[in-house]
Every structure is written in structure tokens, then in C-alpha cells.
Design a protein around this motif. Structure first.
Motif, PDB file in Angstrom:
ATOM      1  N   UNK A   9      46.521  37.390  42.099  1.00 29.21           N
ATOM      2  CA  UNK A   9      45.769  37.942  40.968  1.00 29.21           C
ATOM      3  C   UNK A   9      45.857  37.048  39.735  1.00 29.21           C
ATOM      4  N   UNK A  10      46.279  35.804  39.929  1.00 27.24           N
ATOM      5  CA  UNK A  10      46.466  34.905  38.778  1.00 27.24           C
ATOM      6  C   UNK A  10      45.153  34.645  38.044  1.00 27.24           C
ATOM      7  N   UNK A  11      44.049  34.514  38.786  1.00 23.81           N
ATOM      8  CA  UNK A  11      42.749  34.260  38.149  1.00 23.81           C
ATOM      9  C   UNK A  11      42.290  35.466  37.331  1.00 23.81           C
ATOM     10  N   UNK A  12      42.589  36.658  37.840  1.00 22.27           N
ATOM     11  CA  UNK A  12      42.205  37.879  37.120  1.00 22.27           C
ATOM     12  C   UNK A  12      43.011  38.002  35.830  1.00 22.27           C
ATOM     13  N   UNK A  13      44.322  37.749  35.913  1.00 23.50           N
ATOM     14  CA  UNK A  13      45.181  37.836  34.730  1.00 23.50           C
ATOM     15  C   UNK A  13      44.790  36.813  33.668  1.00 23.50           C
ATOM     16  N   UNK A  14      44.302  35.665  34.101  1.00 28.25           N
ATOM     17  CA  UNK A  14      43.863  34.647  33.146  1.00 28.25           C
ATOM     18  C   UNK A  14      42.578  35.052  32.443  1.00 28.25           C
ATOM     19  N   UNK A  15      41.629  35.604  33.193  1.00 25.06           N
ATOM     20  CA  UNK A  15      40.302  35.881  32.651  1.00 25.06           C
ATOM     21  C   UNK A  15      40.194  37.214  31.913  1.00 25.06           C
ATOM     22  N   UNK A  16      40.957  38.218  32.316  1.00 23.59           N
ATOM     23  CA  UNK A  16      40.827  39.555  31.713  1.00 23.59           C
ATOM     24  C   UNK A  16      40.983  39.576  30.192  1.00 23.59           C
ATOM     25  N   UNK A  17      41.969  38.861  29.628  1.00 17.74           N
ATOM     26  CA  UNK A  17      42.111  38.913  28.165  1.00 17.74           C
ATOM     27  C   UNK A  17      41.056  38.112  27.404  1.00 17.74           C
ATOM     28  N   UNK A  18      40.306  37.274  28.125  1.00 17.51           N
ATOM     29  CA  UNK A  18      39.386  36.352  27.468  1.00 17.51           C
ATOM     30  C   UNK A  18      37.934  36.800  27.556  1.00 17.51           C
ATOM     31  N   UNK A  19      37.499  37.194  28.755  1.00 20.88           N
ATOM     32  CA  UNK A  19      36.096  37.544  28.945  1.00 20.88           C
ATOM     33  C   UNK A  19      35.798  38.967  28.504  1.00 20.88           C
ATOM     34  N   UNK A  20      34.594  39.213  27.986  1.00 26.17           N
ATOM     35  CA  UNK A  20      34.178  40.592  27.732  1.00 26.17           C
ATOM     36  C   UNK A  20      34.278  41.391  29.041  1.00 26.17           C
ATOM     37  N   UNK A  21      34.642  42.663  28.929  1.00 28.92           N
ATOM     38  CA  UNK A  21      34.853  43.495  30.113  1.00 28.92           C
ATOM     39  C   UNK A  21      33.660  43.460  31.064  1.00 28.92           C
ATOM     40  N   UNK A  22      32.467  43.495  30.493  1.00 28.14           N
ATOM     41  CA  UNK A  22      31.257  43.535  31.320  1.00 28.14           C
ATOM     42  C   UNK A  22      30.948  42.189  31.980  1.00 28.14           C
ATOM     43  N   UNK A  23      31.683  41.152  31.629  1.00 25.55           N
ATOM     44  CA  UNK A  23      31.476  39.832  32.217  1.00 25.55           C
ATOM     45  C   UNK A  23      32.438  39.544  33.378  1.00 25.55           C
ATOM     46  N   UNK A  24      33.316  40.482  33.674  1.00 27.29           N
ATOM     47  CA  UNK A  24      34.306  40.285  34.742  1.00 27.29           C
ATOM     48  C   UNK A  24      34.150  41.384  35.784  1.00 27.29           C
ATOM     49  N   UNK A  25      33.746  40.992  36.988  1.00 28.85           N
ATOM     50  CA  UNK A  25      33.621  41.919  38.105  1.00 28.85           C
ATOM     51  C   UNK A  25      34.821  41.727  39.024  1.00 28.85           C
ATOM     52  N   UNK A  26      35.614  42.774  39.182  1.00 20.38           N
ATOM     53  CA  UNK A  26      36.796  42.712  40.047  1.00 20.38           C
ATOM     54  C   UNK A  26      36.567  43.626  41.243  1.00 20.38           C
ATOM     55  N   UNK A  27      36.694  43.057  42.444  1.00 20.04           N
ATOM     56  CA  UNK A  27      36.457  43.809  43.681  1.00 20.04           C
ATOM     57  C   UNK A  27      37.644  43.602  44.623  1.00 20.04           C
ATOM     58  N   UNK A  28      37.620  44.327  45.738  1.00 20.22           N
ATOM     59  CA  UNK A  28      38.742  44.229  46.682  1.00 20.22           C
ATOM     60  C   UNK A  28      38.280  44.091  48.128  1.00 20.22           C
ATOM     61  N   UNK A  29      37.024  43.674  48.332  1.00 27.25           N
ATOM     62  CA  UNK A  29      36.487  43.682  49.698  1.00 27.25           C
ATOM     63  C   UNK A  29      36.229  42.299  50.290  1.00 27.25           C
ATOM     64  N   UNK A  30      36.775  41.236  49.677  1.00 27.24           N
ATOM     65  CA  UNK A  30      36.754  39.921  50.318  1.00 27.24           C
ATOM     66  C   UNK A  30      37.942  39.118  49.819  1.00 27.24           C
ATOM     67  N   UNK A  31      38.278  38.044  50.530  1.00 26.77           N
ATOM     68  CA  UNK A  31      39.432  37.233  50.166  1.00 26.77           C
ATOM     69  C   UNK A  31      39.056  36.088  49.252  1.00 26.77           C
ATOM     70  N   UNK A  32      39.782  34.965  49.375  1.00 23.98           N
ATOM     71  CA  UNK A  32      39.460  33.824  48.515  1.00 23.98           C
ATOM     72  C   UNK A  32      38.077  33.272  48.828  1.00 23.98           C
ATOM     73  N   UNK A  33      37.770  33.184  50.086  1.00 22.45           N
ATOM     74  CA  UNK A  33      36.457  32.686  50.505  1.00 22.45           C
ATOM     75  C   UNK A  33      35.400  33.751  50.247  1.00 22.45           C
ATOM     76  N   UNK A  34      34.329  33.345  49.606  1.00 20.10           N
ATOM     77  CA  UNK A  34      33.248  34.285  49.298  1.00 20.10           C
ATOM     78  C   UNK A  34      32.410  34.501  50.551  1.00 20.10           C
ATOM     79  N   UNK A  35      32.825  35.480  51.376  1.00 23.56           N
ATOM     80  CA  UNK A  35      32.163  35.736  52.652  1.00 23.56           C
ATOM     81  C   UNK A  35      30.935  36.626  52.451  1.00 23.56           C
ATOM     82  N   UNK A  36      30.485  37.283  53.517  1.00 22.54           N
ATOM     83  CA  UNK A  36      29.260  38.085  53.464  1.00 22.54           C
ATOM     84  C   UNK A  36      29.322  39.159  52.382  1.00 22.54           C
TER      85      UNK A  36
END
Length: 206
Positions: free
Chosen positions: A163-190
Motif C-alpha cells: 500500500x506504499x503507493x496509496x499512502x504516498x498519494x492519499x495526502x497529496x491528491x484530491x480525494x476524487x482524483x484517487x480511485x482505490x480498488x481491491x480487485x486486481x494486483x500490481x498488473x492491470x489485468x482485465x
């Protein structure tokens, strides 16, 4: 055929920047081309882990093609933020926010590329010299500067970044600019591509 080529050359441009050990011939580029066929011309440079060399190549393409949208996955997400993006909308998927740390596990290893590279190079050896070059860049500072133009798609199931990328971006980006999901891994699959298309289609509809 000539008329079709002329029509395509006038389409607005999406620039896609692939991740570490991939290439311009990777599946994401092909999927984006298919999804936006007839609406956007999707182009992809072939880069490697050397940030200075790769950003120089990317910046030359941006100056020539003037893309409306730049999309980057993993290390390509880092390059998307750090390039001379101008007024382009930036979409980053599971970006490597600290490449010198994330990539260090492969230092000194000769690694095969995941796809057939158009430049004919089929392996890459990551060196300390290359890793040290990332120390010349401040990713978080540039994200703050470009926050209004950045949209991020991050997965909590990322097996490489945790979750290092999420922790880095959450304090910086507007909330509506960050989409956090849990249905794929590092590779952006289907499933990841479904989220990505939704973000890109929303940008285009605005």
C-alpha cells in the motif's frame, strides 16, 4: 488506405507509458488502441529503467505529438508524472513512487522482458548506476505541482507495492482524483482495465 491513414493522423493522441520489463508491443497498448479505435490515436514509446534516457525520449514524443492524455502503469506511472506533460491529463495505475527502492531487488540480474520488444532487445540488467539516477528526482513534489491534472488508480492487492503507493498519494491528491480498488494486483489485468476505461472515458466526456 491513404484516406484512412490521414484520418487517423488527425485524431487526438493518448500516450501510453509501459512499466518495467515491458515494451511498446505490450498488451496494455494493444487494449487501449482497440478501446479507443477511431476516437484517439494511442502511441507508446519503448523505454527502459534508466529515468534520464527514458524521460528524454518521452519528452521528445510529447513535444511532437502533444498528447491530450498520458497513461502510465507501474514505473510508467512514475515517468508519466515526471515527464514534461504540459496540459495533458495524467492517469497513473499502481505507480512506482520510489523506483530506486522497488526496483533494487533486481539489481545486477539479467531479466527477460515480458513481451517481444520492437527494438529487438529481449533482456535488461538493472545496475546501481541506473538506480542512483532516481535520487535526482522528487516524485512527491511533482505530484503536488501537477495534482489537478493527475488521476490515480491504485489497488490494495498490489503484491509488489503493497500500500506504499496509496499512502504516498492519499495526502497529496484530491480525494476524487484517487480511485482505490481491491480487485486486481500490481498488473492491470482485465478487471483493472475496466476501472481504467471508466476513468479515461470520464476524462473524455468532460
Amino acid at each position: 488506405m491513404k484516406r484512412l491513414a490521414e484520418k487517423e493522423s488527425k485524431l487526438p493522441v493518448i500516450l501510453y507509458i509501459h512499466g518495467f520489463r515491458s515494451g511498446a508491443n505490450g498488451s496494455k497498448h494493444q487494449q487501449l488502441q482497440e478501446h479507443f479505435r477511431g476516437k484517439y490515436r494511442v502511441i507508446a514509446p519503448e523505454v527502459d529503467a534508466d529515468p534520464k534516457k527514458s524521460l528524454e525520449k518521452i519528452n521528445k514524443i510529447i513535444a511532437l505529438e502533444k498528447p491530450e492524455i498520458i497513461v502510465g502503469t507501474s514505473l510508467g506511472g512514475w515517468m508519466t508524472v515526471m515527464c514534461n506533460s504540459g496540459n495533458a491529463q495524467l492517469v497513473i495505475i499502481n505507480p512506482a513512487t520510489i523506483p530506486e527502492v522497488t526496483l533494487s531487488q533486481w539489481e545486477g540480474q539479467e531479466l527477460p522482458y515480458f513481451c517481444h520488444r520492437l527494438d529487438g532487445v529481449q533482456s535488461y540488467t538493472l545496475t546501481k548506476v541506473v538506480l542512483d539516477k532516481y535520487g535526482d528526482y522528487d516524485f512527491e513534489a511533482v505530484v503536488k505541482e501537477k495534482a489537478a491534472n493527475i488521476l490515480a488508480l491504485c489497488s490494495t492487492e498490489d503484491e509488489l507495492l503493497s500500500d506504499s503507493h496509496i499512502k504516498t498519494l492519499q495526502p497529496i491528491l484530491p480525494k476524487e482524483h484517487l480511485t482505490v480498488v481491491d480487485d486486481f494486483g500490481h498488473r492491470c489485468d482485465a478487471k483493472g482495465m475496466i476501472h481504467l476505461y471508466k476513468i479515461l472515458d470520464a476524462i473524455i466526456q468532460q
